[in-house]
Design an enzyme around this catalytic site. Structure first.
Site, PDB file in Angstrom:
ATOM      1  N   SER A 127       0.821  -1.215   0.000  1.00 55.46           N
ATOM      2  CA  SER A 127       0.000   0.000   0.000  1.00 55.46           C
ATOM      3  C   SER A 127       0.852   1.260   0.000  1.00 55.46           C
ATOM      4  CB  SER A 127      -0.904   0.002   1.233  1.00 55.46           C
ATOM      5  OG  SER A 127      -1.511   1.262   1.428  1.00 55.46           O
ATOM      6  N   GLU A 129       0.225   3.656   1.729  1.00 56.45           N
ATOM      7  CA  GLU A 129       0.267   4.109   3.118  1.00 56.45           C
ATOM      8  C   GLU A 129       1.592   3.747   3.783  1.00 56.45           C
ATOM      9  OE1 GLU A 129      -1.848   5.911   5.065  1.00 56.45           O
ATOM     10  OE2 GLU A 129      -3.181   6.298   3.384  1.00 56.45           O
ATOM     11  N   TYR A 151      -2.092   0.439  10.206  1.00 54.14           N
ATOM     12  CA  TYR A 151      -2.298  -0.205   8.917  1.00 54.14           C
ATOM     13  C   TYR A 151      -1.031  -0.103   8.069  1.00 54.14           C
ATOM     14  CZ  TYR A 151      -3.855  -0.810   4.090  1.00 54.14           C
ATOM     15  OH  TYR A 151      -3.970  -1.229   2.791  1.00 54.14           O
TER      16      TYR A 151
END
Length: 344
Positions: A127, A129, A151
């Site tokens: 990801s 992120e 996450y």
């Protein structure tokens, strides 16, 4: 006939990937939680139309024996590990389950593949992120990770687990670092779908307010069906590698609001209310992809950009609410993809 195993098959990406692989002639298997089997109407809605063409297996990412059993039974040629606790905001509320499921689940799948089907090609859904507050923009495969959420941290761990199994055990294991990708199948908790579904309510005359947090956060938003094709392309390469996937454009949440409400002739300021509860404890302000490696090595580049994505999503939510849409999003799908059902 190749066999593919998809974790997270009931999610946005999993459902599009299942359709894509079926169109390529694959035998498609998916892992779902047992509770989903018991409540298919609500939990399997994204794959309801292909249930007769795929095989589902009940298992849990929290249980190594259940994952091992499915891998042993299916013996896939390709495994796409998409399942995760993927809502960033929720990961702050329940960081323990996010980290436990996302890290251990990835480890379980990799271990089962190593022991039972070491020839199987493995894709890990990494990801953007992971980059967090990156030292520079745009971000590519060499950008240092600086995650700002449980996450993001869990995805960094999954990235290195995947790389370790590739380097240590010779598994054809690839990391796909996908930037934000959306569609009419996006969950309602995500800001893009939260906005487009509310637009339908606004057109219908709602008096409610749309409550949002940081409108200045910038993201690289693409179209999910195009991104699952990139996943597949990664596993068709002779050598495993890591790839960033994105559009190379970044837009703020405010811009998304302007496009979505403006598309139906409404002023977003009349409907939106800033609620501090929707701010993250640690914000990530600016993510944008440099996907030049994917373009060069995979031949992949996006056809749907920001404004077109917004129209596709708004059209879909209006029609789901029984409201006639402007139709520009539908026209885009018709022209670019011959109205292929995969892209709806």
């Amino acid at each position: 006939m190749k066999k593919a195993l998809i974790t997270g098959i009931t999610g946005q990406d999993g459902s599009y990937l299942a359709e894509f692989l079926l169109s390529k002639g694959y035998e498609v298997h998916g892992i779902v939680r047992r509770v989903a089997m018991e409540d298919p109407e609500h939990r399997l809605w994204r794959i309801r139309h292909i249930l007769d063409k795929i095989t589902l297996h009940a298992a849990s990412l929290e249980s190594y024996p259940s994952i091992f059993s499915v891998v042993e039974e299916v013996r896939p040629d390709e495994c796409y590990h998409l399942a995760a606790q993927s809502f960033v905001g929720y990961s702050f509320e329940d960081e323990f389950s996010t980290i436990n499921i996302n890290i251990n689940g990835t480890h379980y799948v990799l271990s089962a593949i190593k022991k039972k089907v070491p020839h199987c090609r493995f894709y890990f859904a990494a990801s953007s992120e992971m980059f967090g507050n990156a030292p520079y923009t745009p971000q590519n495969e060499t950008t240092p990770f600086n995650p700002r959420s449980p996450y993001g941290i869990s995805k960094v761990a999954g990235f290195y687990l995947t790389k370790n199994y590739r380097d240590t055990y010779g598994i054809h294991a690839t990391n796909g670092i996908l930037f934000n990708h959306e569609s009419p199948r996006r969950g309602f908790e995500f800001v893009t779908r939260k906005i487009t579904s509310f637009v339908a309510k606004a057109v219908a005359g709602t008096k409610e307010k749309l409550k949002l947090g940081n409108l200045d956060a910038k993201r690289d938003w693409g179209f999910s069906p195009e991104y699952v094709r990139a996943m597949w392309l990664m596993l068709q390469q002779d050598e495993p590698d890591d790839y960033v996937i994105g559009t190379g454009e970044a837009h703020t949440v405010r811009e998304f609001l302007e496009e979505a409400f403006g598309y139906v002739g409404l002023e977003w300021q009349e409907y939106v209310e800033i609620d501090p509860r929707y701010y993250r404890p640690a914000e990530v302000n600016y993510l944008m992809a440099d996907a030049s490696k994917a373009k060069k090595k995979l031949g992949w580049e996006p056809r749907i950009k920001f404004k077109e994505l917004v129209k596709i999503m708004v059209d879909a939510d209006l029609e789901q609410a029984g409201i006639e849409s402007p139709g520009e999003g539908k026209k885009i799908l018709m022209e670019r993809f011959n109205n292929n059902s995969l892209f709806r």
